[in-house]
Design an enzyme around this catalytic site. Structure first.
Site, PDB file in Angstrom:
ATOM      1  N   HIS A  20       0.829  -1.211   0.000  1.00  0.00           N
ATOM      2  CA  HIS A  20       0.000   0.000   0.000  1.00  0.00           C
ATOM      3  C   HIS A  20       0.860   1.258   0.000  1.00  0.00           C
ATOM      4  O   HIS A  20       0.452   2.296  -0.507  1.00  0.00           O
ATOM      5  CB  HIS A  20      -1.008  -0.042   1.143  1.00  0.00           C
ATOM      6  CG  HIS A  20      -2.065  -1.067   0.869  1.00  0.00           C
ATOM      7  ND1 HIS A  20      -2.123  -2.275   1.509  1.00  0.00           N
ATOM      8  CD2 HIS A  20      -3.046  -1.080  -0.071  1.00  0.00           C
ATOM      9  CE1 HIS A  20      -3.108  -2.976   0.995  1.00  0.00           C
ATOM     10  NE2 HIS A  20      -3.689  -2.288   0.041  1.00  0.00           N
TER      11      HIS A  20
ATOM     12  N   ARG B   7     -10.577   3.767  -2.508  1.00  0.00           N
ATOM     13  CA  ARG B   7     -10.146   3.050  -1.303  1.00  0.00           C
ATOM     14  C   ARG B   7     -10.497   3.898  -0.077  1.00  0.00           C
ATOM     15  O   ARG B   7      -9.691   4.712   0.374  1.00  0.00           O
ATOM     16  CB  ARG B   7      -8.633   2.804  -1.336  1.00  0.00           C
ATOM     17  CG  ARG B   7      -8.156   1.840  -2.400  1.00  0.00           C
ATOM     18  CD  ARG B   7      -6.650   1.631  -2.271  1.00  0.00           C
ATOM     19  NE  ARG B   7      -6.171   0.494  -3.006  1.00  0.00           N
ATOM     20  CZ  ARG B   7      -5.598   0.553  -4.209  1.00  0.00           C
ATOM     21  NH1 ARG B   7      -5.433   1.706  -4.813  1.00  0.00           N
ATOM     22  NH2 ARG B   7      -5.171  -0.547  -4.801  1.00  0.00           N
TER      23      ARG B   7
ATOM     24  N   ARG C  44     -15.556   1.556  -2.574  1.00  0.00           N
ATOM     25  CA  ARG C  44     -15.280   0.271  -1.925  1.00  0.00           C
ATOM     26  C   ARG C  44     -15.410   0.451  -0.419  1.00  0.00           C
ATOM     27  O   ARG C  44     -14.860   1.415   0.137  1.00  0.00           O
ATOM     28  CB  ARG C  44     -13.871  -0.200  -2.282  1.00  0.00           C
ATOM     29  CG  ARG C  44     -13.570  -1.551  -1.661  1.00  0.00           C
ATOM     30  CD  ARG C  44     -12.222  -2.058  -2.067  1.00  0.00           C
ATOM     31  NE  ARG C  44     -11.156  -1.382  -1.364  1.00  0.00           N
ATOM     32  CZ  ARG C  44      -9.874  -1.704  -1.515  1.00  0.00           C
ATOM     33  NH1 ARG C  44      -9.524  -2.640  -2.359  1.00  0.00           N
ATOM     34  NH2 ARG C  44      -8.946  -1.071  -0.840  1.00  0.00           N
TER      35      ARG C  44
ATOM     36  N   GLU D  35     -10.511 -11.114  -5.025  1.00  0.00           N
ATOM     37  CA  GLU D  35      -9.090 -10.949  -4.709  1.00  0.00           C
ATOM     38  C   GLU D  35      -8.583 -12.048  -3.774  1.00  0.00           C
ATOM     39  O   GLU D  35      -7.460 -11.991  -3.297  1.00  0.00           O
ATOM     40  CB  GLU D  35      -8.825  -9.557  -4.124  1.00  0.00           C
ATOM     41  CG  GLU D  35      -9.703  -9.153  -2.967  1.00  0.00           C
ATOM     42  CD  GLU D  35      -9.429  -7.728  -2.478  1.00  0.00           C
ATOM     43  OE1 GLU D  35      -8.372  -7.151  -2.801  1.00  0.00           O
ATOM     44  OE2 GLU D  35     -10.276  -7.207  -1.736  1.00  0.00           O
TER      45      GLU D  35
ATOM     46  N   ASN E 147      -3.720  -7.360  -6.857  1.00  0.00           N
ATOM     47  CA  ASN E 147      -2.664  -7.157  -5.849  1.00  0.00           C
ATOM     48  C   ASN E 147      -2.748  -8.227  -4.764  1.00  0.00           C
ATOM     49  O   ASN E 147      -1.749  -8.826  -4.378  1.00  0.00           O
ATOM     50  CB  ASN E 147      -2.801  -5.783  -5.178  1.00  0.00           C
ATOM     51  CG  ASN E 147      -2.735  -4.661  -6.168  1.00  0.00           C
ATOM     52  OD1 ASN E 147      -2.221  -4.836  -7.251  1.00  0.00           O
ATOM     53  ND2 ASN E 147      -3.253  -3.497  -5.801  1.00  0.00           N
ATOM     54  N   ASP E 148      -3.971  -8.432  -4.272  1.00  0.00           N
ATOM     55  CA  ASP E 148      -4.140  -9.462  -3.246  1.00  0.00           C
ATOM     56  C   ASP E 148      -4.242 -10.845  -3.857  1.00  0.00           C
ATOM     57  O   ASP E 148      -3.706 -11.804  -3.307  1.00  0.00           O
ATOM     58  CB  ASP E 148      -5.392  -9.166  -2.409  1.00  0.00           C
ATOM     59  CG  ASP E 148      -5.077  -8.162  -1.310  1.00  0.00           C
ATOM     60  OD1 ASP E 148      -4.051  -8.335  -0.631  1.00  0.00           O
ATOM     61  OD2 ASP E 148      -5.838  -7.194  -1.145  1.00  0.00           O
TER      62      ASP E 148
ATOM     63  N   ARG F 175       2.793  -9.461  -0.584  1.00  0.00           N
ATOM     64  CA  ARG F 175       2.964  -8.348  -1.527  1.00  0.00           C
ATOM     65  C   ARG F 175       3.886  -7.264  -0.994  1.00  0.00           C
ATOM     66  O   ARG F 175       4.319  -6.391  -1.732  1.00  0.00           O
ATOM     67  CB  ARG F 175       1.589  -7.770  -1.899  1.00  0.00           C
ATOM     68  CG  ARG F 175       0.827  -7.188  -0.739  1.00  0.00           C
ATOM     69  CD  ARG F 175      -0.639  -6.913  -1.063  1.00  0.00           C
ATOM     70  NE  ARG F 175      -0.879  -5.582  -1.568  1.00  0.00           N
ATOM     71  CZ  ARG F 175      -2.087  -5.063  -1.769  1.00  0.00           C
ATOM     72  NH1 ARG F 175      -3.171  -5.779  -1.509  1.00  0.00           N
ATOM     73  NH2 ARG F 175      -2.236  -3.853  -2.216  1.00  0.00           N
TER      74      ARG F 175
ATOM     75  N   CYS G  60      -8.753  -4.027 -11.199  1.00  0.00           N
ATOM     76  CA  CYS G  60      -8.352  -2.783 -10.522  1.00  0.00           C
ATOM     77  C   CYS G  60      -7.019  -2.908  -9.785  1.00  0.00           C
ATOM     78  O   CYS G  60      -6.588  -1.965  -9.135  1.00  0.00           O
ATOM     79  CB  CYS G  60      -9.448  -2.301  -9.589  1.00  0.00           C
ATOM     80  SG  CYS G  60      -9.703  -3.399  -8.196  1.00  0.00           S
TER      81      CYS G  60
HETATM   82  C1  PEP Z   1      -6.135  -5.406  -4.907  1.00  0.00           C
HETATM   83  O1  PEP Z   1      -5.943  -6.184  -3.977  1.00  0.00           O
HETATM   84  O2  PEP Z   1      -5.797  -5.649  -6.087  1.00  0.00           O
HETATM   85  C2  PEP Z   1      -6.773  -4.106  -4.674  1.00  0.00           C
HETATM   86  C3  PEP Z   1      -7.068  -3.312  -5.668  1.00  0.00           C
HETATM   87  O3  PEP Z   1      -6.987  -3.755  -3.369  1.00  0.00           O
HETATM   88  P1  PEP Z   1      -5.837  -3.138  -2.421  1.00  0.00           P
HETATM   89  O4  PEP Z   1      -4.631  -2.888  -3.251  1.00  0.00           O
HETATM   90  O5  PEP Z   1      -6.382  -1.902  -1.814  1.00  0.00           O
HETATM   91  O6  PEP Z   1      -5.652  -4.227  -1.412  1.00  0.00           O
HETATM   92 MG    MG Z   2      -6.941  -5.820  -2.118  1.00  0.00          MG
END
Ligand code: PEP
Ligand code: MG
Length: 584
Positions: free
Chosen positions: A194, A301, A338, A437, A460-461, A471, A508
């Site tokens: 993040h 977010r 979200r 995710e 990402n997750d 990550r 996303c």
């Molecule tokens: C993701 O996990 O891809 C996502 C967009 O959420 P975040 O990066 O806020 O965990």
């Molecule tokens: Mg995520």
């Protein structure tokens, strides 16, 4: 000149003096003092050395009484180092000859010593490693004594700098003054942490996961950060400096060229529209999206409402933030809000659940919201109230089971009934979506699709959970690959399930903003991408260079491959073919 390579997380070039944050986030404020101040600095140094040595002697006898002489002698050796006349002489010489502040002299000299011990460790082994740890400890003690009241934080920066730190938390990053912090580089961190995402949102060039860096750089050293290549250079030679100055200038010119893309529709070469949305963390970023030509917000977010707050935001604070974004996008353009994705690395202090052993697998996100109904209801009320002001959509994060999604939906119904009873206006039939995710959600996508009108794939997750690769962790960054065959198979499964159920699908995660993945995503059937606003013009440009049948061929070829490495090099080659002048 020294060069380090890390993980590139936010593009752009910055050139400027280093501001080194120690592990506690404290910076060393001044490099030089005026000539008249030199005697005072010498006295400050002497006082700090004596105080630190006295403290070490006292600790030595306390610890020796409690735990025996051997353990006490650790502090004895600290005292010996601090009382060493050579150390004092070296530090005084630096202050006298260079007009360094006492703290800068301490930091510079002791870091150089630590570095020399590192080199010696190969021959001298454990002894050198131990002495190095002592030296770093002494540096910290002396700085604490010298800085005392003068401790400064990241808030007090008054001139442009490049921040160097062991790590920056998402909260620290969110609070960076972007006028003053022109880039940052950290020793730890992963590609989609993040902190990295925030760097993109704040449009600060950033490199993370560099490994040892702090002991090599002193505050004030001239640095170059190349956020696209993941390179940090200290004390560049004149040729390198000139090259990067030219690149910086070219970057400014390029930004101008992308403005020309503002009104260009995001179409593939054969005219298929690909919806291009922006990811935001703060309402103020709505303007970044509009300036880059985003068709809406695909991911807001909302947990970033916790920045700078020691308490949960009120319903009104939620509502005002959402309405601000909706107002910016008008009645038609979509804004996907979200619900709170708190926990793990994001504002976990606000959740009151600290010290989870494995927070990424813990009480995070929607799990937390379902356990803390007042927190969830406050947000859902605000979202529904804001729905009256535009084309709002609601999205639930981290859904891992169908039951969880049903619980969210039934709570949302309850909140609607409350608003009805109170005669509060909101839009009926707000589209509801779920993030995909978590691997379990991907595997039951057919069932989830029956409950919602859209999916948003959070790569990402998804990548970290599929590959069991944190990550945020630079040590497993090479495993963490969004086009690993395992991830691709799941993405294929999600898109097929979504298409069969006629739910819209957006991607996303950070991969949607990387040009190299654009043909693959379109080829998998994705027709909506939500990306960091600054990536929008570049993605638009890439989309216009291939047709949907070409993209489909790329996706089916990639799906046949056995390793992430093969997929990645194939995708790079395809991008070069479609668009020879685009860097990956
Ligand atoms: C993701 O996990 O891809 C996502 C967009 O959420 P975040 O990066 O806020 O965990
Ligand atoms: Mg995520």
């Amino acid at each position: 000149m020294n060069t380090w390579h890390g993980i590139p997380v936010s593009p752009g070039i910055a050139i400027g003096p280093a501001l080194v944050l120690d592990t506690e986030g404290v910076r060393i404020p001044r490099r030089r003092v005026s000539d008249e101040m030199v005697p005072e600095e010498l006295i400050r140094l002497q006082t700090a050395l004596v105080a630190a040595a006295t403290h070490a002697r006292n600790r030595q006898s306390e610890v020796a009484t409690k735990h025996g002489r051997n353990i006490g002698s650790i502090f004895g050796s600290h005292a010996v180092l601090l009382e060493d006349p050579t150390l004092r002489y070296d530090l005084e010489t630096l202050i006298r000859s260079e007009s360094y502040s006492a703290e800068y002299a301490v930091s510079r000299h002791l870091r150089a010593k630590a570095k020399a011990l590192d080199a010696a460790a190969a021959i001298a082994g454990e002894w050198a490693t131990r002495v190095k740890a002592d030296i770093i400890d002494l540096e910290k003690q002396l700085l604490n004594l010298l800085l005392g009241e003068r401790r400064e934080s990241l808030d007090d920066i008054t001139s442009p700098v490049i921040v160097i730190a062991t790590d920056l938390t998402p909260s620290e990053t969110a609070q960076l003054d972007t006028k003053m912090v022109h880039a940052f580089a950290t020793e730890s961190g992963g590609p989609t942490s993040h902190t990295a995402i925030l760097a993109g949102a704040l449009e600060i060039p950033a490199v993370v996961g560099i490994g040892r860096l702090l002991s090599e750089i002193s505050g004030g050293d001239l640095l170059i950060v190349d956020g696209a290549q993941g390179v940090v250079i200290a004390d560049p030679d004149s040729e390198t400096l000139a090259r990067y100055e030219a690149l910086l200038q070219a970057e400014t010119d390029e930004a101008g060229r992308y403005e020309a893309m503002l009104d260009v529709e995001p179409l593939t070469k054969d005219g298929v529209h690909i919806e291009l949305l922006g990811n935001i963390e703060f309402p103020s970023e709505a303007i970044h999206c509009l300036e880059r030509g985003a068709e809406g917000v695909g991911l807001y977010r909302t947990e970033f409402l916790y920045v700078n707050k020691s308490r949960a935001p009120t319903e009104e604070e939620h509502f005002l933030a959402y309405r601000e974004v909706l107002n910016a996008f008008g009645p038609d353009r979509p804004v996907v809000i979200r619900t709170l994705d708190l926990g793990a690395d994001k504002f976990s202090e606000a959740t009151g659940i600290l010290n989870e052993k494995n927070p990424f697998l813990g009480l995070r996100s929607v799990r937390l919201c379902l356990r803390n109904k007042p927190l969830f209801v406050t947000q859902l009320r605000a979202i529904l109230r804001a729905s009256a002001f535009g084309n709002l959509k609601i999205m639930f994060p981290m859904i891992s089971t169908v039951l969880e999604l049903r619980q969210c939906l039934s709570l949302l119904l309850e909140v609607q009934e409350d608003l009805d009873e109170a005669g509060i206006d909101y839009k009926r039939n707000v589209p509801i979506g779920t993030m995909i995710e978590v691997p379990s959600a991907a595997l039951v996508a057919e069932s989830l699709a029956k409950q919602v009108s859209f999916f948003s794939i959070g790569t990402n997750d998804l990548v970290q959970y599929v590959l069991a690769a944190d990550r945020n962790n630079e040590h497993v960054a090479s495993l963490y690959c969004p086009v690993d065959p395992a991830v691709l198979k799941l993405m294929k499964h999600i898109t097929v399930a979504g298409q069969q159920a006629e739910v819209d699908i957006t991607v996303c995660g950070e991969m949607s903003g990387e040009p190299v993945y654009a043909p693959l995503l379109v080829g998998l059937g994705i027709r909506s991408l939500s990306v960091t606003p600054r990536k929008i013009p570049e993605i638009k440009k890439v989309l216009r260079c291939f047709t949907v049948p070409e993209a489909e061929r790329v996706a089916s070829e990639a799906l046949r491959m056995d390793t992430a490495r093969d997929v990645l090099s194939y995708l790079r080659e395809q991008l070069r073919r479609f668009l020879p002048d685009v860097a990956e």
